[in-house]
Motif scaffolding. Structure first.
Motif, PDB file in Angstrom:
ATOM      1  N   LYS A 200       0.835  -1.334  -0.048  1.00  0.00           N
ATOM      2  CA  LYS A 200      -0.248   0.058   0.041  1.00  0.00           C
ATOM      3  C   LYS A 200       0.964   1.208  -0.073  1.00  0.00           C
ATOM      4  N   GLU A 201       1.904   1.497   0.655  1.00  0.00           N
ATOM      5  CA  GLU A 201       2.767   2.437   0.900  1.00  0.00           C
ATOM      6  C   GLU A 201       3.914   2.588   0.162  1.00  0.00           C
ATOM      7  N   ILE A 202       4.333   1.595  -0.688  1.00  0.00           N
ATOM      8  CA  ILE A 202       5.599   1.742  -1.469  1.00  0.00           C
ATOM      9  C   ILE A 202       5.285   1.255  -2.806  1.00  0.00           C
ATOM     10  N   ALA A 203       4.701  -0.105  -3.063  1.00  0.00           N
ATOM     11  CA  ALA A 203       4.377  -0.641  -4.418  1.00  0.00           C
ATOM     12  C   ALA A 203       3.409   0.133  -5.146  1.00  0.00           C
ATOM     13  N   GLU A 204       2.296   0.584  -4.590  1.00  0.00           N
ATOM     14  CA  GLU A 204       1.346   0.846  -5.283  1.00  0.00           C
ATOM     15  C   GLU A 204       1.607   2.636  -5.662  1.00  0.00           C
ATOM     16  N   PRO A 205       2.195   3.273  -4.612  1.00  0.00           N
ATOM     17  CA  PRO A 205       2.562   4.770  -5.178  1.00  0.00           C
ATOM     18  C   PRO A 205       3.648   4.768  -6.256  1.00  0.00           C
ATOM     19  N   LEU A 206       4.793   3.737  -6.282  1.00  0.00           N
ATOM     20  CA  LEU A 206       5.527   3.726  -7.253  1.00  0.00           C
ATOM     21  C   LEU A 206       5.029   3.066  -8.325  1.00  0.00           C
ATOM     22  N   LYS A 207       3.877   2.500  -8.555  1.00  0.00           N
ATOM     23  CA  LYS A 207       3.306   1.922  -9.568  1.00  0.00           C
ATOM     24  C   LYS A 207       4.196   0.755 -10.078  1.00  0.00           C
ATOM     25  N   MET A 208       4.787  -0.166  -9.151  1.00  0.00           N
ATOM     26  CA  MET A 208       5.404  -1.373  -9.541  1.00  0.00           C
ATOM     27  C   MET A 208       4.647  -2.100 -10.515  1.00  0.00           C
ATOM     28  N   ASN A 209       5.388  -2.691 -11.569  1.00  0.00           N
ATOM     29  CA  ASN A 209       4.611  -3.424 -12.514  1.00  0.00           C
ATOM     30  C   ASN A 209       4.362  -4.880 -12.169  1.00  0.00           C
ATOM     31  N   ASP A 210       5.294  -5.382 -11.460  1.00  0.00           N
ATOM     32  CA  ASP A 210       4.974  -6.924 -11.261  1.00  0.00           C
ATOM     33  C   ASP A 210       4.679  -7.420  -9.808  1.00  0.00           C
ATOM     34  N   PHE A 211       4.911  -6.482  -8.946  1.00  0.00           N
ATOM     35  CA  PHE A 211       4.984  -6.944  -7.481  1.00  0.00           C
ATOM     36  C   PHE A 211       3.197  -7.216  -7.309  1.00  0.00           C
ATOM     37  N   ARG A 212       3.048  -8.384  -6.370  1.00  0.00           N
ATOM     38  CA  ARG A 212       1.886  -8.900  -5.928  1.00  0.00           C
ATOM     39  C   ARG A 212       2.001  -9.316  -4.346  1.00  0.00           C
ATOM     40  N   ILE A 213       0.946  -8.949  -3.592  1.00  0.00           N
ATOM     41  CA  ILE A 213       1.175  -9.424  -2.301  1.00  0.00           C
ATOM     42  C   ILE A 213       1.404 -11.093  -2.359  1.00  0.00           C
ATOM     43  N   GLU A 214       0.998 -11.734  -3.143  1.00  0.00           N
ATOM     44  CA  GLU A 214       1.265 -13.217  -3.087  1.00  0.00           C
ATOM     45  C   GLU A 214       2.752 -13.465  -3.358  1.00  0.00           C
ATOM     46  N   ASP A 215       3.586 -12.421  -3.752  1.00  0.00           N
ATOM     47  CA  ASP A 215       4.793 -12.887  -3.692  1.00  0.00           C
ATOM     48  C   ASP A 215       5.791 -12.460  -2.489  1.00  0.00           C
ATOM     49  N   THR A 216       5.058 -12.563  -1.593  1.00  0.00           N
ATOM     50  CA  THR A 216       5.619 -12.390  -0.278  1.00  0.00           C
ATOM     51  C   THR A 216       5.038 -13.222   0.821  1.00  0.00           C
ATOM     52  N   TYR A 217       5.709 -13.620   1.759  1.00  0.00           N
ATOM     53  CA  TYR A 217       5.146 -14.526   2.813  1.00  0.00           C
ATOM     54  C   TYR A 217       5.945 -14.219   4.188  1.00  0.00           C
ATOM     55  N   PHE A 218       5.245 -14.712   5.144  1.00  0.00           N
ATOM     56  CA  PHE A 218       5.830 -14.730   6.499  1.00  0.00           C
ATOM     57  C   PHE A 218       6.674 -16.250   6.778  1.00  0.00           C
ATOM     58  N   HIS A 219       7.858 -16.374   7.081  1.00  0.00           N
ATOM     59  CA  HIS A 219       8.424 -17.647   7.205  1.00  0.00           C
ATOM     60  C   HIS A 219       8.794 -17.775   8.659  1.00  0.00           C
ATOM     61  N   LEU A 220       7.879 -18.492   9.350  1.00  0.00           N
ATOM     62  CA  LEU A 220       8.249 -18.988  10.852  1.00  0.00           C
ATOM     63  C   LEU A 220       9.068 -20.182  11.048  1.00  0.00           C
ATOM     64  N   GLU A 221       9.921 -20.156  12.003  1.00  0.00           N
ATOM     65  CA  GLU A 221      10.708 -21.251  12.646  1.00  0.00           C
ATOM     66  C   GLU A 221      10.547 -21.296  14.103  1.00  0.00           C
ATOM     67  N   PRO A 222       9.413 -21.777  14.495  1.00  0.00           N
ATOM     68  CA  PRO A 222       8.964 -21.752  15.722  1.00  0.00           C
ATOM     69  C   PRO A 222       9.740 -22.434  16.915  1.00  0.00           C
ATOM     70  N   GLU A 223      10.806 -23.409  16.330  1.00  0.00           N
ATOM     71  CA  GLU A 223      11.914 -23.940  17.069  1.00  0.00           C
ATOM     72  C   GLU A 223      12.753 -23.033  17.344  1.00  0.00           C
ATOM     73  N   HIS A 224      13.073 -22.002  16.671  1.00  0.00           N
ATOM     74  CA  HIS A 224      14.135 -20.817  17.026  1.00  0.00           C
ATOM     75  C   HIS A 224      13.504 -19.723  17.569  1.00  0.00           C
ATOM     76  N   SER A 225      12.602 -19.055  17.233  1.00  0.00           N
ATOM     77  CA  SER A 225      12.017 -17.624  17.598  1.00  0.00           C
ATOM     78  C   SER A 225      10.497 -17.755  17.166  1.00  0.00           C
ATOM     79  N   ILE A 226       9.766 -16.640  17.941  1.00  0.00           N
ATOM     80  CA  ILE A 226       8.198 -16.443  17.795  1.00  0.00           C
ATOM     81  C   ILE A 226       8.159 -15.585  16.717  1.00  0.00           C
ATOM     82  N   TYR A 227       9.192 -14.867  16.100  1.00  0.00           N
ATOM     83  CA  TYR A 227       9.137 -13.805  15.160  1.00  0.00           C
ATOM     84  C   TYR A 227       9.417 -14.451  13.807  1.00  0.00           C
ATOM     85  N   PRO A 228       8.492 -14.376  12.773  1.00  0.00           N
ATOM     86  CA  PRO A 228       8.836 -14.873  11.380  1.00  0.00           C
ATOM     87  C   PRO A 228       9.805 -13.712  10.391  1.00  0.00           C
TER      88      PRO A 228
END
Length: 456
Positions: A200-228
């Protein structure tokens, strides 16, 4: 005889076409709109086509997937697949630096707030001393919190100091714990997660051509930390827009997205000589070797040679991408040699009115094959390869997605009922069916190695 005003209209239309499709330099600073502009030839901008060709020959000898060179807001040269989304790896950290800068500006996030103020703890409880680390300390990778973290490499784990060995603010260590916790702090203070905020705050104002929210994700490793961690995929041409935003001190077409003061502080080396001629700012790498320091270079950098490099003293952005899907990699020394060849290709002042044309970018391949709903249902489920679980899912729009054990999702673009292209990875995936119609296995090949995914 035709009316005189008809001739005038025809002349005006001809002028419109000329200025639209082969225009001279626009008034003011140049920015991409829906498409980038490029110089009709590098010589229009004072660059040498011959020297750039030599740089490309060297680039082609490396495992470089794409290069894009932007000077004064327009493309000088580019090669490789600039539309393809590659893994960003640690470039993600510079993205979140920009987001935090936006919300430092609004007053929602405060640099002096401590982990204790923010009620930050983790799987293995933090000590009182560790909780005194501030937001500023985390941005500089100087928290003094040496808790295990998601998305760490083996070298990061090997270099991690002992818990309690350094007070906050006193020692630099490239720390994924700091970087991952910053995303949680952002969410606590703004009420929005960093992935949605980036869109919302960077990709859309810059009118990025290819960026989609599907191209991001949260990667959690609960055995190490609660923060992904929060990995991104991004195309070269979109990454160049982010670099140009920083080259322009956070301003985009008279919209101050990130404050100029934040950009200035981000490229300041708060820690010096921390890695091979580089210092560290607010989640940006700062060049300290003489050749690159001459240009004021600072870089968003990721493993394998993913670079968005900004050269304020040359008014240049260079983006280099590497296909780490296939395990390719380019070393920092190789990259800086390539950069020097590129920058040395700027041999003259630009023409007074350089001719700019639309930069022709490839459209992504369209896949029009429509699968039967029953076949989509049959493919859904879990698959095992080397004791790790992969999945075939369907999103709300009915698209097939291939999910990796790490959580990445790639669109499965159907060529037929039994052949698919994994988007961005660009590997073919084949489905073999049993006589009754159930899936027997999925198969793909990568550099002459065959991989078989068996239904769970």
């Amino acid at each position: 005889m035709e009316p005189k005003n008809l001739h005038l209209k025809t002349f005006a239309l001809a002028l419109f076409v000329v200025f639209t499709f082969s225009c001279t330099r626009p008034t003011g600073k140049i920015y991409p709109g829906e498409h980038w502009l490029r110089y009709e030839s590098p010589e229009e901008a004072g660059w040498s086509s011959e020297l750039l060709a030599e740089a490309k020959v060297y680039s082609d000898s490396l495992e470089v997937a794409s290069i894009m060179i932007v000077y004064d807001g327009a493309v000088v040269d580019a090669w490789g697949d600039i539309e393809r989304r590659f893994m960003c790896h640690s470039v993600r950290k510079s993205f979140i630096s920009g987001l935090i800068g936006i919300h430092i500006g609004t007053g929602e996030i405060k640099m002096e707030e401590t982990l204790e103020d923010l009620k930050i703890d983790d799987k293995d409880s933090l000590t009182f001393e560790e909780k005194q680390a501030t937001v500023a300390d985390l941005l500089k990778a100087r928290s003094g919190v040496y808790h295990s973290a998601a998305y760490e490499t083996q070298s990061m784990k090997a270099r991690r100091p002992e818990r309690g060995s350094h007070l906050h603010g006193t020692y630099y260590y490239y720390n994924n714990w700091d970087f991952n916790v910053l995303a949680k702090i952002f969410e606590i203070k703004t009420g929005i997660d960093v992935l949605t905020a980036f869109q919302k705050e960077i990709a859309e104002p810059l009118k990025m051509n290819d960026f989609r929210i599907e191209d991001t994700y949260f990667h959690l490793e609960p055995e190490h930390s609660i923060y992904p961690a929060y990995p991104f995929r991004m195309s070269t041409r979109d990454a160049a827009r982010f670099g140009l935003l920083y080259l322009r001190d956070g301003n985009w077409k008279n919209n101050q997205i990130i404050s100029g003061e934040w950009v200035k502080n981000s490229r300041h080396p708060w820690s010096t000589n921390v890695r091979k001629g580089r210092g560290y700012g607010y989640l940006w790498w700062i060049a300290e070797d003489p050749e690159m320091k001459e240009y004021g270079m600072y870089t968003a950098a990721g493993v394998g040679g993913q670079y968005i490099s900004v050269f304020p003293k040359a008014d240049v952005v260079i983006v280099q991408r590497v296909n780490t899907y296939l395990g390719d990699g380019v070393g920092y020394d190789q990259t800086t040699r390539l950069y020097k060849m590129i920058l040395d290709a700027k041999i003259h002042r630009p023409k007074r009115d350089p001719v700019l044309v639309r930069f022709e970018e490839k459209d992504r391949q369209e896949f029009t094959f429509s699968m039967q709903e029953k076949n989509i249902e049959i493919l859904q489920g879990s698959y095992i390869l080397d004791e790790e679980e992969y999945s075939v899912l369907v999103n709300d729009q009915g698209d097939l997605l291939f999910k990796t054990p790490e959580g990445q999702k790639f669109f499965m673009l159907p060529v037929s009922d039994n052949e698919f292209l994994l988007e961005d990875v660009e590997l073919k995936l084949f489905a073999s069916y049993e006589p009754e119609g159930e899936v027997d296995h999925l198969r793909t090949e990568m550099r002459d190695t065959c991989f078989i995914f068996l239904p769970k």
